[in-house]
Design a protein around this motif. Structure first.
Motif, PDB file in Angstrom:
ATOM      1  N   ALA A 360      60.307  55.382  52.110  1.00  0.00           N
ATOM      2  CA  ALA A 360      61.162  55.677  53.262  1.00  0.00           C
ATOM      3  C   ALA A 360      61.400  57.175  53.430  1.00  0.00           C
ATOM      4  O   ALA A 360      61.469  57.686  54.555  1.00  0.00           O
ATOM      5  CB  ALA A 360      62.496  54.938  53.117  1.00  0.00           C
ATOM      6  N   GLU A 361      61.492  57.901  52.326  1.00  0.00           N
ATOM      7  CA  GLU A 361      61.763  59.339  52.395  1.00  0.00           C
ATOM      8  C   GLU A 361      60.541  60.124  52.874  1.00  0.00           C
ATOM      9  O   GLU A 361      60.670  61.237  53.390  1.00  0.00           O
ATOM     10  CB  GLU A 361      62.206  59.862  51.021  1.00  0.00           C
ATOM     11  N   PHE A 362      59.354  59.552  52.713  1.00  0.00           N
ATOM     12  CA  PHE A 362      58.115  60.244  53.066  1.00  0.00           C
ATOM     13  C   PHE A 362      57.674  59.969  54.501  1.00  0.00           C
ATOM     14  O   PHE A 362      56.882  60.724  55.075  1.00  0.00           O
ATOM     15  CB  PHE A 362      57.007  59.806  52.096  1.00  0.00           C
ATOM     16  N   ALA A 386      57.594  45.531  48.194  1.00  0.00           N
ATOM     17  CA  ALA A 386      58.310  44.881  47.088  1.00  0.00           C
ATOM     18  C   ALA A 386      57.557  45.043  45.770  1.00  0.00           C
ATOM     19  O   ALA A 386      58.161  45.311  44.725  1.00  0.00           O
ATOM     20  CB  ALA A 386      58.508  43.402  47.413  1.00  0.00           C
ATOM     21  N   ILE A 387      56.222  44.868  45.819  1.00  0.00           N
ATOM     22  CA  ILE A 387      55.407  45.003  44.604  1.00  0.00           C
ATOM     23  C   ILE A 387      55.553  46.401  44.009  1.00  0.00           C
ATOM     24  O   ILE A 387      55.624  46.577  42.787  1.00  0.00           O
ATOM     25  CB  ILE A 387      53.929  44.692  44.917  1.00  0.00           C
ATOM     26  N   LYS A 388      55.621  47.407  44.885  1.00  0.00           N
ATOM     27  CA  LYS A 388      55.750  48.791  44.420  1.00  0.00           C
ATOM     28  C   LYS A 388      57.197  49.147  44.083  1.00  0.00           C
ATOM     29  O   LYS A 388      57.499  50.276  43.730  1.00  0.00           O
ATOM     30  CB  LYS A 388      55.192  49.748  45.477  1.00  0.00           C
ATOM     31  N   GLU A 391      62.234  50.880  48.274  1.00  0.00           N
ATOM     32  CA  GLU A 391      63.286  50.482  49.193  1.00  0.00           C
ATOM     33  C   GLU A 391      62.641  49.868  50.446  1.00  0.00           C
ATOM     34  O   GLU A 391      61.624  50.347  50.932  1.00  0.00           O
ATOM     35  CB  GLU A 391      64.095  51.730  49.572  1.00  0.00           C
ATOM     36  N   GLU A 392      63.235  48.795  50.965  1.00  0.00           N
ATOM     37  CA  GLU A 392      62.691  48.142  52.152  1.00  0.00           C
ATOM     38  C   GLU A 392      62.643  49.113  53.323  1.00  0.00           C
ATOM     39  O   GLU A 392      63.518  49.963  53.483  1.00  0.00           O
ATOM     40  CB  GLU A 392      63.554  46.935  52.539  1.00  0.00           C
ATOM     41  N   THR A 396      61.860  49.628  62.844  1.00  0.00           N
ATOM     42  CA  THR A 396      62.590  50.710  63.521  1.00  0.00           C
ATOM     43  C   THR A 396      62.366  52.041  62.807  1.00  0.00           C
ATOM     44  O   THR A 396      62.176  53.083  63.451  1.00  0.00           O
ATOM     45  CB  THR A 396      64.092  50.390  63.570  1.00  0.00           C
ATOM     46  N   GLN A 397      62.369  52.024  61.474  1.00  0.00           N
ATOM     47  CA  GLN A 397      62.115  53.247  60.718  1.00  0.00           C
ATOM     48  C   GLN A 397      60.703  53.773  60.972  1.00  0.00           C
ATOM     49  O   GLN A 397      60.496  54.979  61.087  1.00  0.00           O
ATOM     50  CB  GLN A 397      62.301  52.981  59.215  1.00  0.00           C
ATOM     51  N   ILE A 398      59.738  52.853  61.053  1.00  0.00           N
ATOM     52  CA  ILE A 398      58.352  53.240  61.331  1.00  0.00           C
ATOM     53  C   ILE A 398      58.261  53.899  62.703  1.00  0.00           C
ATOM     54  O   ILE A 398      57.682  54.980  62.868  1.00  0.00           O
ATOM     55  CB  ILE A 398      57.413  52.022  61.277  1.00  0.00           C
TER      56      ILE A 398
END
Length: 451
Positions: A360-362, A386-388, A391-392, A396-398
């Motif tokens: 999410a930060e990247f 989830a495997i990695k 954070e979900e 909207t973030q995308i």
């Protein structure tokens, strides 16, 4: 030599195993899971383990070298047994350096373009029947394996990966090669799980420069401001040779490279690939290939697997597959395809698949990366997040990260594939960018999809 691989099924590891087997060494190995194409390639050479898993009794005192892959853990029972017996244990790059200590080491580094540049150099050498050892990150036309080692060849050409060497050796791979001739193609923050800040990431390239042998040669892309700065600041006693994107033109979908003898048609396209070509030319010239011979050879270079690889074509449509996943690569690849086909509709699809791209930060690093596309699509799998253990992230973030109001986002593989099948590809280009497969897309079916 007798060599045992712990985690033999990896892309790089199985190619090294095949190379040593071809050289005449006795090779064994283990892994807990092996997938295609590694499985069939190992099986064809009699190197596929009979049983999946780790078996300490495979490790005996007559083994000359144990090579440890990144897939293995520090508590691996075979590794523990090898340590107990005092065997020589190498990470992948440590073993490559040990093999090449008496050779001229040519190392191609950079956040992007290193596979293509390495491939270009090897293509030119192969064209002119110059035998070299090599390690490259993609399958090349005319080459049986991605790794080739001999006792006799004077040169070894290495793709210099900045990722970690092994679970017990956390140095970047390219720090271990100590090049005589080196290249840096560009620096764009990647591997956020290992290098948490851009500054930390840049430091790895500073160390890489410092590892060049005294009196060695550094070829570098002076159009990259970060590369230019660290090279100019470096005090290492080496020769510094800058390069830049050469002049070129595009006519009727064909790229023409300007040469001393006039425009020359080439198979690859895109400003980033022309920039790569300029770097490869300097490397080849420092390996004894003159400019005229370089141009003669590079004219037939079609690219490395998954690097703007044409996978389907009709009279009015074309489809490409590309390994691009980092923001700079996505941006460069999308722009290259649009410039090559300015009058066609570009449908660009990106799968967020790596640790960095799903962080999410990247995500904000992707702003504008798909702007050159007429239709922009992003696919990601919540399961992969989830495997990695990340954070979900939400649609909207995308959408916010890419700063494109009409961005289409899919998280379901079937829905993404249905989207492709519903498109009309008349006068269109389909660009599929991913280091994965969109949750199960069969790339062999793309010809049917665009027809």
């Amino acid at each position: 030599m007798r060599v045992h691989f712990i985690a033999i099924g990896g892309s790089a590891m199985h190619n090294l195993a095949l190379a040593l087997h071809e050289k005449g060494d006795v090779v064994t190995g283990s892994d807990d899971a092996i997938f295609e194409p590694s499985k069939t390639r190992l099986q064809n050479e009699g190197l596929l383990p009979e049983q999946m898993g780790w078996f300490a009794d495979k490790i005996t005192s007559d083994i000359d070298a144990v090579i440890l892959g990144m897939h293995a853990k520090a508590d691996n029972p075979e590794l523990l047994k090898a340590q107990e017996l005092g065997l020589h244990i190498y990470s992948y790059p440590e073993f490559i350096f040990e093999h090449s200590k008496n050779k001229t080491r040519v190392v191609i580094g950079g956040s992007h373009g290193k596979t293509t540049i390495t491939s270009m150099v090897l293509h030119v050498m192969h064209y002119h029947n110059r035998a070299v050892d090599y390690l490259v990150g993609a399958q090349l036309e005319g080459f049986k394996t991605m790794v080739h080692l001999t006792e006799d060849n004077d040169f070894i050409v290495l793709e210099g990966d900045e990722y970690l060497s092994s679970p017990t050796d956390l140095r970047p791979k390219f720090h271990l090669y100590q090049p005589n001739i080196a290249l840096i193609s560009g620096i764009a923050w990647d591997h956020i799980n290992v290098f948490p800040t851009f500054e930390n990431y840049v430091d790895q390239f500073k160390i890489f420069i410092d590892k060049i042998t005294d009196g060695g040669i550094l070829v570098y892309n002076e159009e990259d401001a970060t590369v230019k700065q660290i090279v100019e600041d470096a005090t290492k006693p080496i020769r510094k040779m800058p390069y830049e994107t050469p002049e070129y033109a595009i006519e009727n979908g064909i790229t023409y490279l300007e040469t001393p003898d006039g425009p020359m048609p080439i198979e690859v396209f895109g400003a980033h690939n022309l920039n790569n070509l300029a770097g490869a030319k300097w490397i080849c010239q420092n390996m004894g290939i003159d400019e005229e011979d370089f141009y003669e050879a590079i004219q037939s270079f079609k690219g490395a697997a998954k690097r703007l690889e044409k996978i389907a074509e009709t009279t009015s449509a074309v489809a490409y597959k590309d390994f691009a996943h980092s923001p700079s690569k996505v941006n460069a690849t999308t722009q290259a395809v649009k410039k090559q086909y300015p009058n066609k509709k570009l449908i660009a699809c990106l799968e967020l698949h790596t640790y960095s791209s799903l962080n999410a930060e990247f995500l904000s690093q992707y702003e504008g990366a798909l702007d050159a596309a007429d239709v922009a699509v992003v696919f990601y799998s919540p399961d992969a997040v989830a495997i990695k253990k990340l954070e979900e992230i939400s649609k909207t973030q995308i959408e916010s990260a890419f700063k494109r109001n009409d961005l289409i986002v899919y998280t379901n593989p079937t829905e993404f594939q249905n989207f492709l099948k519903e498109q009309t590809f008349n006068e269109s280009v389909l660009l599929l960018m991913s280091s994965g497969n969109y949750g199960g897309l069969d790339f062999d079916e793309v010809q049917t999809i665009i027809s």
